[in-house]
Scaffold this motif. Structure first.
Motif, PDB file in Angstrom:
ATOM      1  N   THR A   1     -13.244  84.763  52.895  1.00 26.27           N
ATOM      2  CA  THR A   1     -13.871  86.160  52.548  1.00 26.27           C
ATOM      3  C   THR A   1     -14.494  86.500  53.753  1.00 26.27           C
ATOM      4  O   THR A   1     -14.438  87.881  54.163  1.00 26.27           O
ATOM      5  CB  THR A   1     -14.745  85.709  51.378  1.00 26.27           C
ATOM      6  OG1 THR A   1     -15.680  84.800  51.846  1.00 26.27           O
ATOM      7  CG2 THR A   1     -13.918  85.438  50.250  1.00 26.27           C
TER       8      THR A   1
ATOM      9  N   THR B   1     -10.997  95.677  45.818  1.00 26.78           N
ATOM     10  CA  THR B   1     -12.291  95.499  44.649  1.00 26.78           C
ATOM     11  C   THR B   1     -12.260  96.724  43.868  1.00 26.78           C
ATOM     12  O   THR B   1     -13.488  97.323  43.746  1.00 26.78           O
ATOM     13  CB  THR B   1     -13.444  94.953  45.724  1.00 26.78           C
ATOM     14  OG1 THR B   1     -13.875  96.259  46.359  1.00 26.78           O
ATOM     15  CG2 THR B   1     -13.476  93.589  46.490  1.00 26.78           C
TER      16      THR B   1
ATOM     17  N   TYR C   1     -11.709  88.063  55.966  1.00 27.53           N
ATOM     18  CA  TYR C   1     -10.934  88.928  55.281  1.00 27.53           C
ATOM     19  C   TYR C   1     -11.741  90.304  55.364  1.00 27.53           C
ATOM     20  O   TYR C   1     -11.032  91.376  55.338  1.00 27.53           O
ATOM     21  CB  TYR C   1     -10.661  88.786  53.749  1.00 27.53           C
ATOM     22  CG  TYR C   1      -9.553  89.322  53.141  1.00 27.53           C
ATOM     23  CD1 TYR C   1      -8.438  89.601  53.568  1.00 27.53           C
ATOM     24  CD2 TYR C   1      -9.961  89.956  51.848  1.00 27.53           C
ATOM     25  CE1 TYR C   1      -7.447  90.113  53.029  1.00 27.53           C
ATOM     26  CE2 TYR C   1      -8.814  90.668  51.176  1.00 27.53           C
ATOM     27  CZ  TYR C   1      -7.696  90.904  51.550  1.00 27.53           C
ATOM     28  OH  TYR C   1      -6.933  91.702  50.954  1.00 27.53           O
TER      29      TYR C   1
ATOM     30  N   TYR D   1     -12.984  78.955  50.784  1.00 23.09           N
ATOM     31  CA  TYR D   1     -13.084  80.291  50.354  1.00 23.09           C
ATOM     32  C   TYR D   1     -14.154  81.068  51.088  1.00 23.09           C
ATOM     33  O   TYR D   1     -13.876  82.469  51.317  1.00 23.09           O
ATOM     34  CB  TYR D   1     -13.406  80.364  48.595  1.00 23.09           C
ATOM     35  CG  TYR D   1     -12.861  81.744  47.951  1.00 23.09           C
ATOM     36  CD1 TYR D   1     -11.771  81.897  48.010  1.00 23.09           C
ATOM     37  CD2 TYR D   1     -14.197  82.352  47.641  1.00 23.09           C
ATOM     38  CE1 TYR D   1     -11.268  83.296  47.365  1.00 23.09           C
ATOM     39  CE2 TYR D   1     -13.888  83.686  46.960  1.00 23.09           C
ATOM     40  CZ  TYR D   1     -12.365  84.142  47.003  1.00 23.09           C
ATOM     41  OH  TYR D   1     -12.275  85.282  46.206  1.00 23.09           O
ATOM     42  N   THR D   2     -15.201  80.531  51.434  1.00 27.36           N
ATOM     43  CA  THR D   2     -16.216  81.475  52.040  1.00 27.36           C
ATOM     44  C   THR D   2     -15.750  81.836  53.481  1.00 27.36           C
ATOM     45  O   THR D   2     -15.872  82.772  53.883  1.00 27.36           O
ATOM     46  CB  THR D   2     -17.631  80.485  52.182  1.00 27.36           C
ATOM     47  OG1 THR D   2     -18.051  80.232  51.080  1.00 27.36           O
ATOM     48  CG2 THR D   2     -18.516  81.096  53.003  1.00 27.36           C
TER      49      THR D   2
ATOM     50  N   TYR E   1      -6.213  82.918  50.605  1.00 24.68           N
ATOM     51  CA  TYR E   1      -5.636  84.054  50.556  1.00 24.68           C
ATOM     52  C   TYR E   1      -4.835  84.378  48.783  1.00 24.68           C
ATOM     53  O   TYR E   1      -4.995  85.313  48.182  1.00 24.68           O
ATOM     54  CB  TYR E   1      -4.874  84.767  51.488  1.00 24.68           C
ATOM     55  CG  TYR E   1      -4.044  85.946  51.188  1.00 24.68           C
ATOM     56  CD1 TYR E   1      -4.804  87.063  51.349  1.00 24.68           C
ATOM     57  CD2 TYR E   1      -2.660  85.857  51.102  1.00 24.68           C
ATOM     58  CE1 TYR E   1      -4.007  88.271  51.184  1.00 24.68           C
ATOM     59  CE2 TYR E   1      -2.034  87.021  50.908  1.00 24.68           C
ATOM     60  CZ  TYR E   1      -2.614  88.278  51.015  1.00 24.68           C
ATOM     61  OH  TYR E   1      -1.922  89.428  50.790  1.00 24.68           O
TER      62      TYR E   1
ATOM     63  N   TYR F   1      -6.984  84.103  46.038  1.00 22.28           N
ATOM     64  CA  TYR F   1      -7.810  85.215  46.110  1.00 22.28           C
ATOM     65  C   TYR F   1      -6.787  86.018  45.377  1.00 22.28           C
ATOM     66  O   TYR F   1      -7.286  86.775  44.305  1.00 22.28           O
ATOM     67  CB  TYR F   1      -8.152  85.808  47.374  1.00 22.28           C
ATOM     68  CG  TYR F   1      -8.458  87.186  47.267  1.00 22.28           C
ATOM     69  CD1 TYR F   1      -9.647  87.733  46.786  1.00 22.28           C
ATOM     70  CD2 TYR F   1      -7.536  88.053  47.855  1.00 22.28           C
ATOM     71  CE1 TYR F   1      -9.775  88.831  46.990  1.00 22.28           C
ATOM     72  CE2 TYR F   1      -7.697  89.438  48.286  1.00 22.28           C
ATOM     73  CZ  TYR F   1      -9.142  89.915  47.429  1.00 22.28           C
ATOM     74  OH  TYR F   1      -9.190  91.213  47.482  1.00 22.28           O
TER      75      TYR F   1
END
Length: 352
Positions: free
Chosen positions: A332, A193, A335, A328-329, A304, A307
């Motif tokens: 994440t 990020t 992860y 996706y939740t 992944y 992402y």
């Protein structure tokens, strides 16, 4: 010589020694840092000088004062301060990093390298010093020397991200794209990020779409100078470098695909992991692909992949995410758990 310096104004950028600090000096120093961030450099220097008078044994205050002089582009004064700071007890490798950078900014790369190497002797596991030495060679267009420095930095400090970042970009510009893809993906898993992560996401996707060519029933891949086609694969028995091992599995992943996009790239990477772990993992282990397999076992590899490459194909990523919110939740949440962050050490590290 202009170079990028990865230092922050805030105190968390410094690895402080665990001593009891003088509270008065410490509070003044925090105020000085705030002034520095606001561009009030001279006022910041004055406060840091007061800190030194209150606590003359803490290297933090002259270090920050030197940094302030660097902001003023007064490298000569910064060099004098940092040369004295090297004699303080409890200093970190960042003192040598900043001193070397001062010489680099002053157009004296040989002296910069000397400081980095002196720091390496005192702090042998300093990936940041290998990075800075490599940056000198990179600026001089001595690419092989730069690569060697960055890879040496990974050897001694496998979780320091910037050496991976530099290597990835160098190999993306070479014929050895696979090394760039591996270094770049490892970088994204260590440093998350940030602006550099966003940049790397696009570079990874663009490189994959560049090296995989699908034209009707014909497909070819160009991850390195060794090009593998379907006719070259004979039950996985070909003895070849790792890029060839990778390619022998990946070319099979293209058989059912008609184009390269985010969805098909993810499918190809899933196919590759299954094929690679059936035949070549034990003989040719790789920590990144081990991590992929771990994601696969948790049914998270597709998420992944989306992402990882999202910046390269943002519209496709957003459409997939909207249709797969729960998946996706789940990814994440998994992860971000500390125990699920890729662990790179001196035993499993990847060196080209």
């Amino acid at each position: 010589m202009k170079k990028i310096i990865l230092l922050l104004f805030v105190f968390i950028s410094i690895h402080f020694h665990a001593q009891q600090r003088n509270e008065e000096a410490w509070n003044k120093a925090k105020e000085a840092i705030k002034l520095m961030e606001e561009g009030k450099i001279d006022e910041s220097i004055d406060l840091l000088k007061e800190c030194e008078k209150i606590d003359s044994k803490d290297y933090t205050y002259p270090y920050e004062k030197a940094y302030a002089y660097i902001l003023k582009k007064d490298y000569k004064t910064a060099i004098k301060i940092l040369t004295k700071t090297k004699k303080y007890k409890g200093i970190t490798n960042q003192v040598y990093q900043l001193l070397g950078n001062c010489y680099s900014y002053s157009g004296e790369p040989e002296k910069a390298i000397k400081e980095y190497e002196e720091g390496m002797k005192k702090f042998p596991n300093s990936g940041n010093l290998y990075l800075e030495k490599g940056n000198i060679y990179l600026f001089q267009e001595k690419y092989n020397e730069a690569i060697q420095c960055y890879e040496d930095g990974i050897k001694v400090d496998p979780m320091y991200p910037s050496n991976y970042y530099r290597l990835a970009k160098l190999f993306f510009a070479s014929k050895d794209k696979l090394s760039g893809l591996i270094y770049g993906e490892l970088f994204m898993n260590i440093e998350r990020t940030t602006k550099r992560t966003t940049e790397m996401s696009k570079l990874l996707y663009d490189t994959y779409t560049e090296v995989i060519k699908i034209d009707g029933d014909n497909a070819s891949i160009h991850f390195c100078e060794l090009t593998i086609g379907l006719k070259d694969v004979d039950n996985g028995k070909i003895e070849m470098p790792f890029c060839g091992i990778f390619g022998s599995h990946f070319i099979l992943a293209t058989i059912t695909q008609k184009e390269v996009n985010l969805k098909t790239l993810s499918e190809m990477r899933l196919f590759f992991i299954n094929s690679y772990f059936k035949k070549d993992y034990e003989k040719h282990p790789n920590l990144l692909f081990e991590y992929h397999n771990r994601l696969l076992q948790n049914d998270l590899l597709e998420a992944y992949n989306f992402y990882l490459f999202q910046v390269g194909s943002s519209s496709e990523f957003n459409e997939w995410k909207n249709n797969n919110e729960s998946t996706y939740t789940k990814f994440t949440e998994w992860y971000v758990q500390p125990e699920n962050i890729i662990e790179i050490n001196q035993k499993n590290r990847f060196i080209r």
